[in-house]
Design an enzyme around this catalytic site. Structure first.
Site, PDB file in Angstrom:
ATOM      1  N   HIS A  33       0.814  -1.213   0.000  1.00 11.26           N
ATOM      2  CA  HIS A  33       0.000   0.000   0.000  1.00 11.26           C
ATOM      3  C   HIS A  33       0.851   1.269   0.000  1.00 11.26           C
ATOM      4  O   HIS A  33       0.363   2.325  -0.365  1.00 11.26           O
ATOM      5  CB  HIS A  33      -1.045  -0.020   1.130  1.00 11.26           C
ATOM      6  CG  HIS A  33      -0.541   0.286   2.503  1.00 11.26           C
ATOM      7  ND1 HIS A  33      -0.267  -0.690   3.442  1.00 11.26           N
ATOM      8  CD2 HIS A  33      -0.273   1.459   3.118  1.00 11.26           C
ATOM      9  CE1 HIS A  33       0.127  -0.113   4.566  1.00 11.26           C
ATOM     10  NE2 HIS A  33       0.137   1.184   4.393  1.00 11.26           N
ATOM     11  N   ASP A  81       1.194  -7.694   2.417  1.00  9.89           N
ATOM     12  CA  ASP A  81       1.268  -6.268   2.084  1.00  9.89           C
ATOM     13  C   ASP A  81       2.722  -5.800   1.898  1.00  9.89           C
ATOM     14  O   ASP A  81       3.264  -5.094   2.737  1.00  9.89           O
ATOM     15  CB  ASP A  81       0.583  -5.469   3.203  1.00  9.89           C
ATOM     16  CG  ASP A  81       0.301  -4.027   2.790  1.00  9.89           C
ATOM     17  OD1 ASP A  81       0.867  -3.566   1.782  1.00  9.89           O
ATOM     18  OD2 ASP A  81      -0.467  -3.358   3.493  1.00  9.89           O
ATOM     19  N   SER A  96       4.013   2.140   8.463  1.00 10.28           N
ATOM     20  CA  SER A  96       3.814   1.168   7.403  1.00 10.28           C
ATOM     21  C   SER A  96       5.124   0.966   6.668  1.00 10.28           C
ATOM     22  O   SER A  96       5.796   1.931   6.305  1.00 10.28           O
ATOM     23  CB  SER A  96       2.776   1.672   6.416  1.00 10.28           C
ATOM     24  OG  SER A  96       1.517   1.275   6.842  1.00 10.28           O
TER      25      SER A  96
END
Ligand code: ARG
Ligand code: GLU
Length: 698
Positions: free
Chosen positions: A83, A219, A628
């Site tokens: 992402h 991810d 992230s």
């Protein structure tokens, strides 16, 4: 009373063993180093941060200012989340080459794809400059005078710092302006896309699974840093070479189990751990709900359109993900705050604080803070919501309104000085092109019809979509042809512009200034509150709120109990993907190849000791947005996972970290290797990594 006070303190701000905190990497010696050791770490503070020899920090890069990434080979190979690389993957995608859908793997260096504008920044060193920055600042000064001295001093410090020609400096405020640190940084700008799994792996479970556990999302994506002939940062050039890093992370093939030490190293964006109860109530009871409603209204239209058309799906993928992500997080945050009784807990804590003020004779100095917070927030709530709702409509959800807002900025620039025209026009052209690259009028009109009633219920005029020039790039650009005067005339005749202008004017001349003024008072009081907390309750441990700078957070692999009689184990497996599999579903479809690999258990060296393929795991590391892509590092400094999310019950940790239920979610490094190797066949990437067996060597 004393015991009660101590207990409350313990509950609210007890940041002892594995209980949260985002620490400054240059200050780990002493307290953190010892605590890490008790949690199982074999790392010294110097292994993590050192300015004389290479250390872990040299492998950690701030990815495009919003995510974290790490170097995993001596050839500048970079790992981050799917992402985080999403908009780059999207920008290389088309209906013919649908890298979002099919994944992308560069099978040699020549195939790696450049990304204009993308950058990665490393931290060279960190220095405490509090004394220099606060020189000349006095308590009694008015806030704006203080801020102007602070900013002058900061600029002076930045300018005076010795550094190499290719390095940058910036000063950042910590503990609400009670402490200041200088960062010397290095920014690389030739960053190429190396690989990404299909969305059905990289975003498996999509919005339904986002922010929740059990999770089965792979991810991750991979990039590579290129540098000039001297191994220094440089703009893109085909002559650039893969970067030789000061440090890269070896990758552990031994994985983790419950209780193992983990350290997450990255760039958390923003937290607010020291808010008064009245602020938490305002945010979760009024502010969040109003923004959730606007995003929900927009998503209704965008989601439906994306499901019915592949072209719209590609165009709106990145935007939808951005809108949906915070939307869902706010909902979880509200639930968590409510369920944990955080507001009542914070009030109890405030009683303890007030009692400490009495006990320590500090009432005269700090006794007015809490009542003043109540007064300020009462006065601030409405304008805070109004302003944010404008941002949600004019900058986040509706693109036509965004274009009019940008055009308004051009008008303002010209009115301020006609000489600004060319530059402002170039800016606007860039914005318009950026929006139109992924624009669909029907979707945008639907969004407008849904969101505008939530901002200006008596002023919804959908017919502007048929009359305006902005919905078509060519005609929008034609508005900008001619002398400044002509351009303004054309603009003001445009239906959408004429419609939006009074709304935007109200925002810029009334709403935003009022917000700024009220917010400044709150910020100043928050600074004072932080000082007061540390003085009145010095026994508690305070970590500075996240501010986009490099931080260390550590803890252990741990499951949790989300509700009565339910316990979530900390590790998920590929088996769970198969359990969730819904053929043809846009969130839970699975590539055939992955099904085959599961069927044949063709996991190579990446399975766990029981022959299962681990997928995600949970830890007690205190993370937030910006973490992230942060590496999860084991007790010996090896990569074991990749941070990408938090659990639903714990998204409130930005305001209220609760060690019982706040968990970060990481993808197991072995799953990443399995996808790269067995699924994608990109073995050249595996070959350049260093794979280790830290547990077996013991
Ligand atoms: N919630 C994670 C983070 O805030 C992951 C977001 C990307 N995943 C998604 N399904 N949208 O940003
Ligand atoms: N997914 C988040 C990010 O983009 C990290 C999750 C969190 O907010 O903790 O940074």
């Amino acid at each position: 009373m004393k015991l009660l006070k101590f207990l409350l303190l313990f509950i609210t701000f007890n940041l002892s063993a594995q209980q949260g905190g985002m620490w400054i990497p240059s200050l780990l010696e002493g307290m953190n180093e010892d605590e890490m050791a008790t949690l199982g770490s074999k790392l010294t503070a110097k292994d993590i941060y050192d300015i004389n020899t290479s250390s872990l920090k040299d492998a950690i890069g701030h990815f495009n200012g919003g995510c974290t990434s790490e170097v995993i080979s001596d050839q500048g190979l970079i790992l981050t989340n799917h992402h985080c690389g999403f908009s780059q993957i999207q920008s290389h995608s088309s209906l013919e080459n649908d890298y979002l859908k099919d994944g992308f793997w560069a099978m040699n260096l020549e195939d790696e794809l450049p990304n204009e504008g993308l950058f990665i920044e490393f931290i060279v060193r960190i220095e405490d400059v509090t004394f220099q920055v606060l020189k000349g600042v006095e308590d009694a000064m008015p806030e704006n005078e203080k801020q102007s001295i602070i900013s002058k001093n900061s600029n002076a410090v930045e300018a005076a710092t010795t550094r190499e020609a290719w390095q940058n400096t910036k000063v950042k405020s910590f503990y609400k302006g009670n402490q200041y640190f200088l960062f010397v940084t290095e920014r690389f700008e030739d960053i190429r896309l190396v690989g990404a799994p299909p969305t059905s792996i990289g975003k498996f479970g999509s919005d339904t699974d986002n922010w929740v556990f059990p999770r089965h999302t792979g991810d991750f994506s991979m990039f590579r840093i290129y540098a000039d002939a001297n191994n220094r940062p440089a703009k893109y050039s085909k002559d650039n070479k893969p970067y030789k890093p000061k440090h890269f992370l070896p990758i552990s093939l031994d994985g983790v189990e419950e209780g193992d030490f983990t350290l997450v190293f990255g760039f958390p964006g923003r937290t607010n751990e020291y808010l008064p109860a009245v602020a938490i109530a305002h945010i979760t009871e009024d502010f969040n709900p109003s923004n959730i409603a606007i995003r929900e209204a927009a998503l209704k239209v965008i989601d439906a359109a994306m499901k019915s058309s592949d072209a719209v799906r590609i165009k709106y993928a990145s935007k939808q993900a951005r809108i949906a992500n915070a939307w869902k997080k706010w909902i979880g945050e509200n639930l968590g705050i409510k369920k944990s009784g955080a507001i009542a807990e914070r009030r109890k804590f405030e009683t303890a604080f007030t009692n400490a003020l009495i006990e320590k004779n500090l009432v005269a100095k700090y006794g007015a803070i809490l009542p003043e917070f109540d007064r300020l927030y009462n006065d601030f709530a409405a304008i805070n919501i109004k302003r944010r709702n404008f941002i949600e409509v004019f900058m986040v959800t509706n693109e036509l309104m965004q274009m009019t807002y940008r055009a308004f900025q051009l008008e303002q620039a010209i009115m301020a000085n006609p000489d600004n025209f060319e530059k402002a026009k170039a800016d606007l052209i860039g914005r318009l092109k950026g929006i139109h690259k992924n624009y669909d009028v029907a979707v945008d009109k639907g969004v407008y019809n849904n969101v505008m009633p939530l901002y200006a219920p008596n002023n919804v005029t959908a017919s502007i979509f048929e009359k305006t020039a902005f919905t078509d790039l060519k005609s929008a650009l034609a508005l900008l042809d001619g002398k400044p005067k002509e351009v303004l005339k054309k603009l003001n005749k445009d239906a959408a512009y004429a419609y939006a202008k009074p709304i935007i004017e109200a925002y810029t001349t009334k709403i935003d200034p009022e917000f700024q003024q009220k917010n400044e008072a709150i910020t100043a009081l928050q600074t004072k509150y932080m000082t007061a907390l540390m003085e009145a309750l010095p026994e508690a441990r305070y970590f500075p709120d996240a501010n986009g700078t490099l931080r260390v957070t550590y803890g252990q692999v741990r499951g949790y109990s989300p509700r009565d009689a339910v316990y979530y184990e900390p590790v998920s497996h590929l088996q769970g993907v198969i359990e969730k599999y819904v053929p043809g579903d846009y969130e839970f479809d699975v590539p055939q190849k992955l099904l085959d690999l599961y069927e044949t258990k063709d996991y190579g060296p990446y399975a766990d000791s029981k022959g299962k393929m681990p997928l995600c795991f949970l830890g007690t590391n205190h993370t937030t947005g910006g973490n992230s892509g942060s590496p999860a590092i084991d007790a010996n400094g090896n990569l074991v996972g990749l941070n990408f999310d938090r659990v639903w019950e714990g998204t409130m940790s930005d305001m209220n970290y609760d060690p019982e239920i706040c968990r970060n979610i990481m993808v197991d490094a072995r799953y990443i290797l399995f996808i790269v190797d067995k699924f994608a066949g990109a073995t050249r990437l595996i070959e350049e990594m260093t794979l280790v067996h830290p547990k077996k060597s013991k």
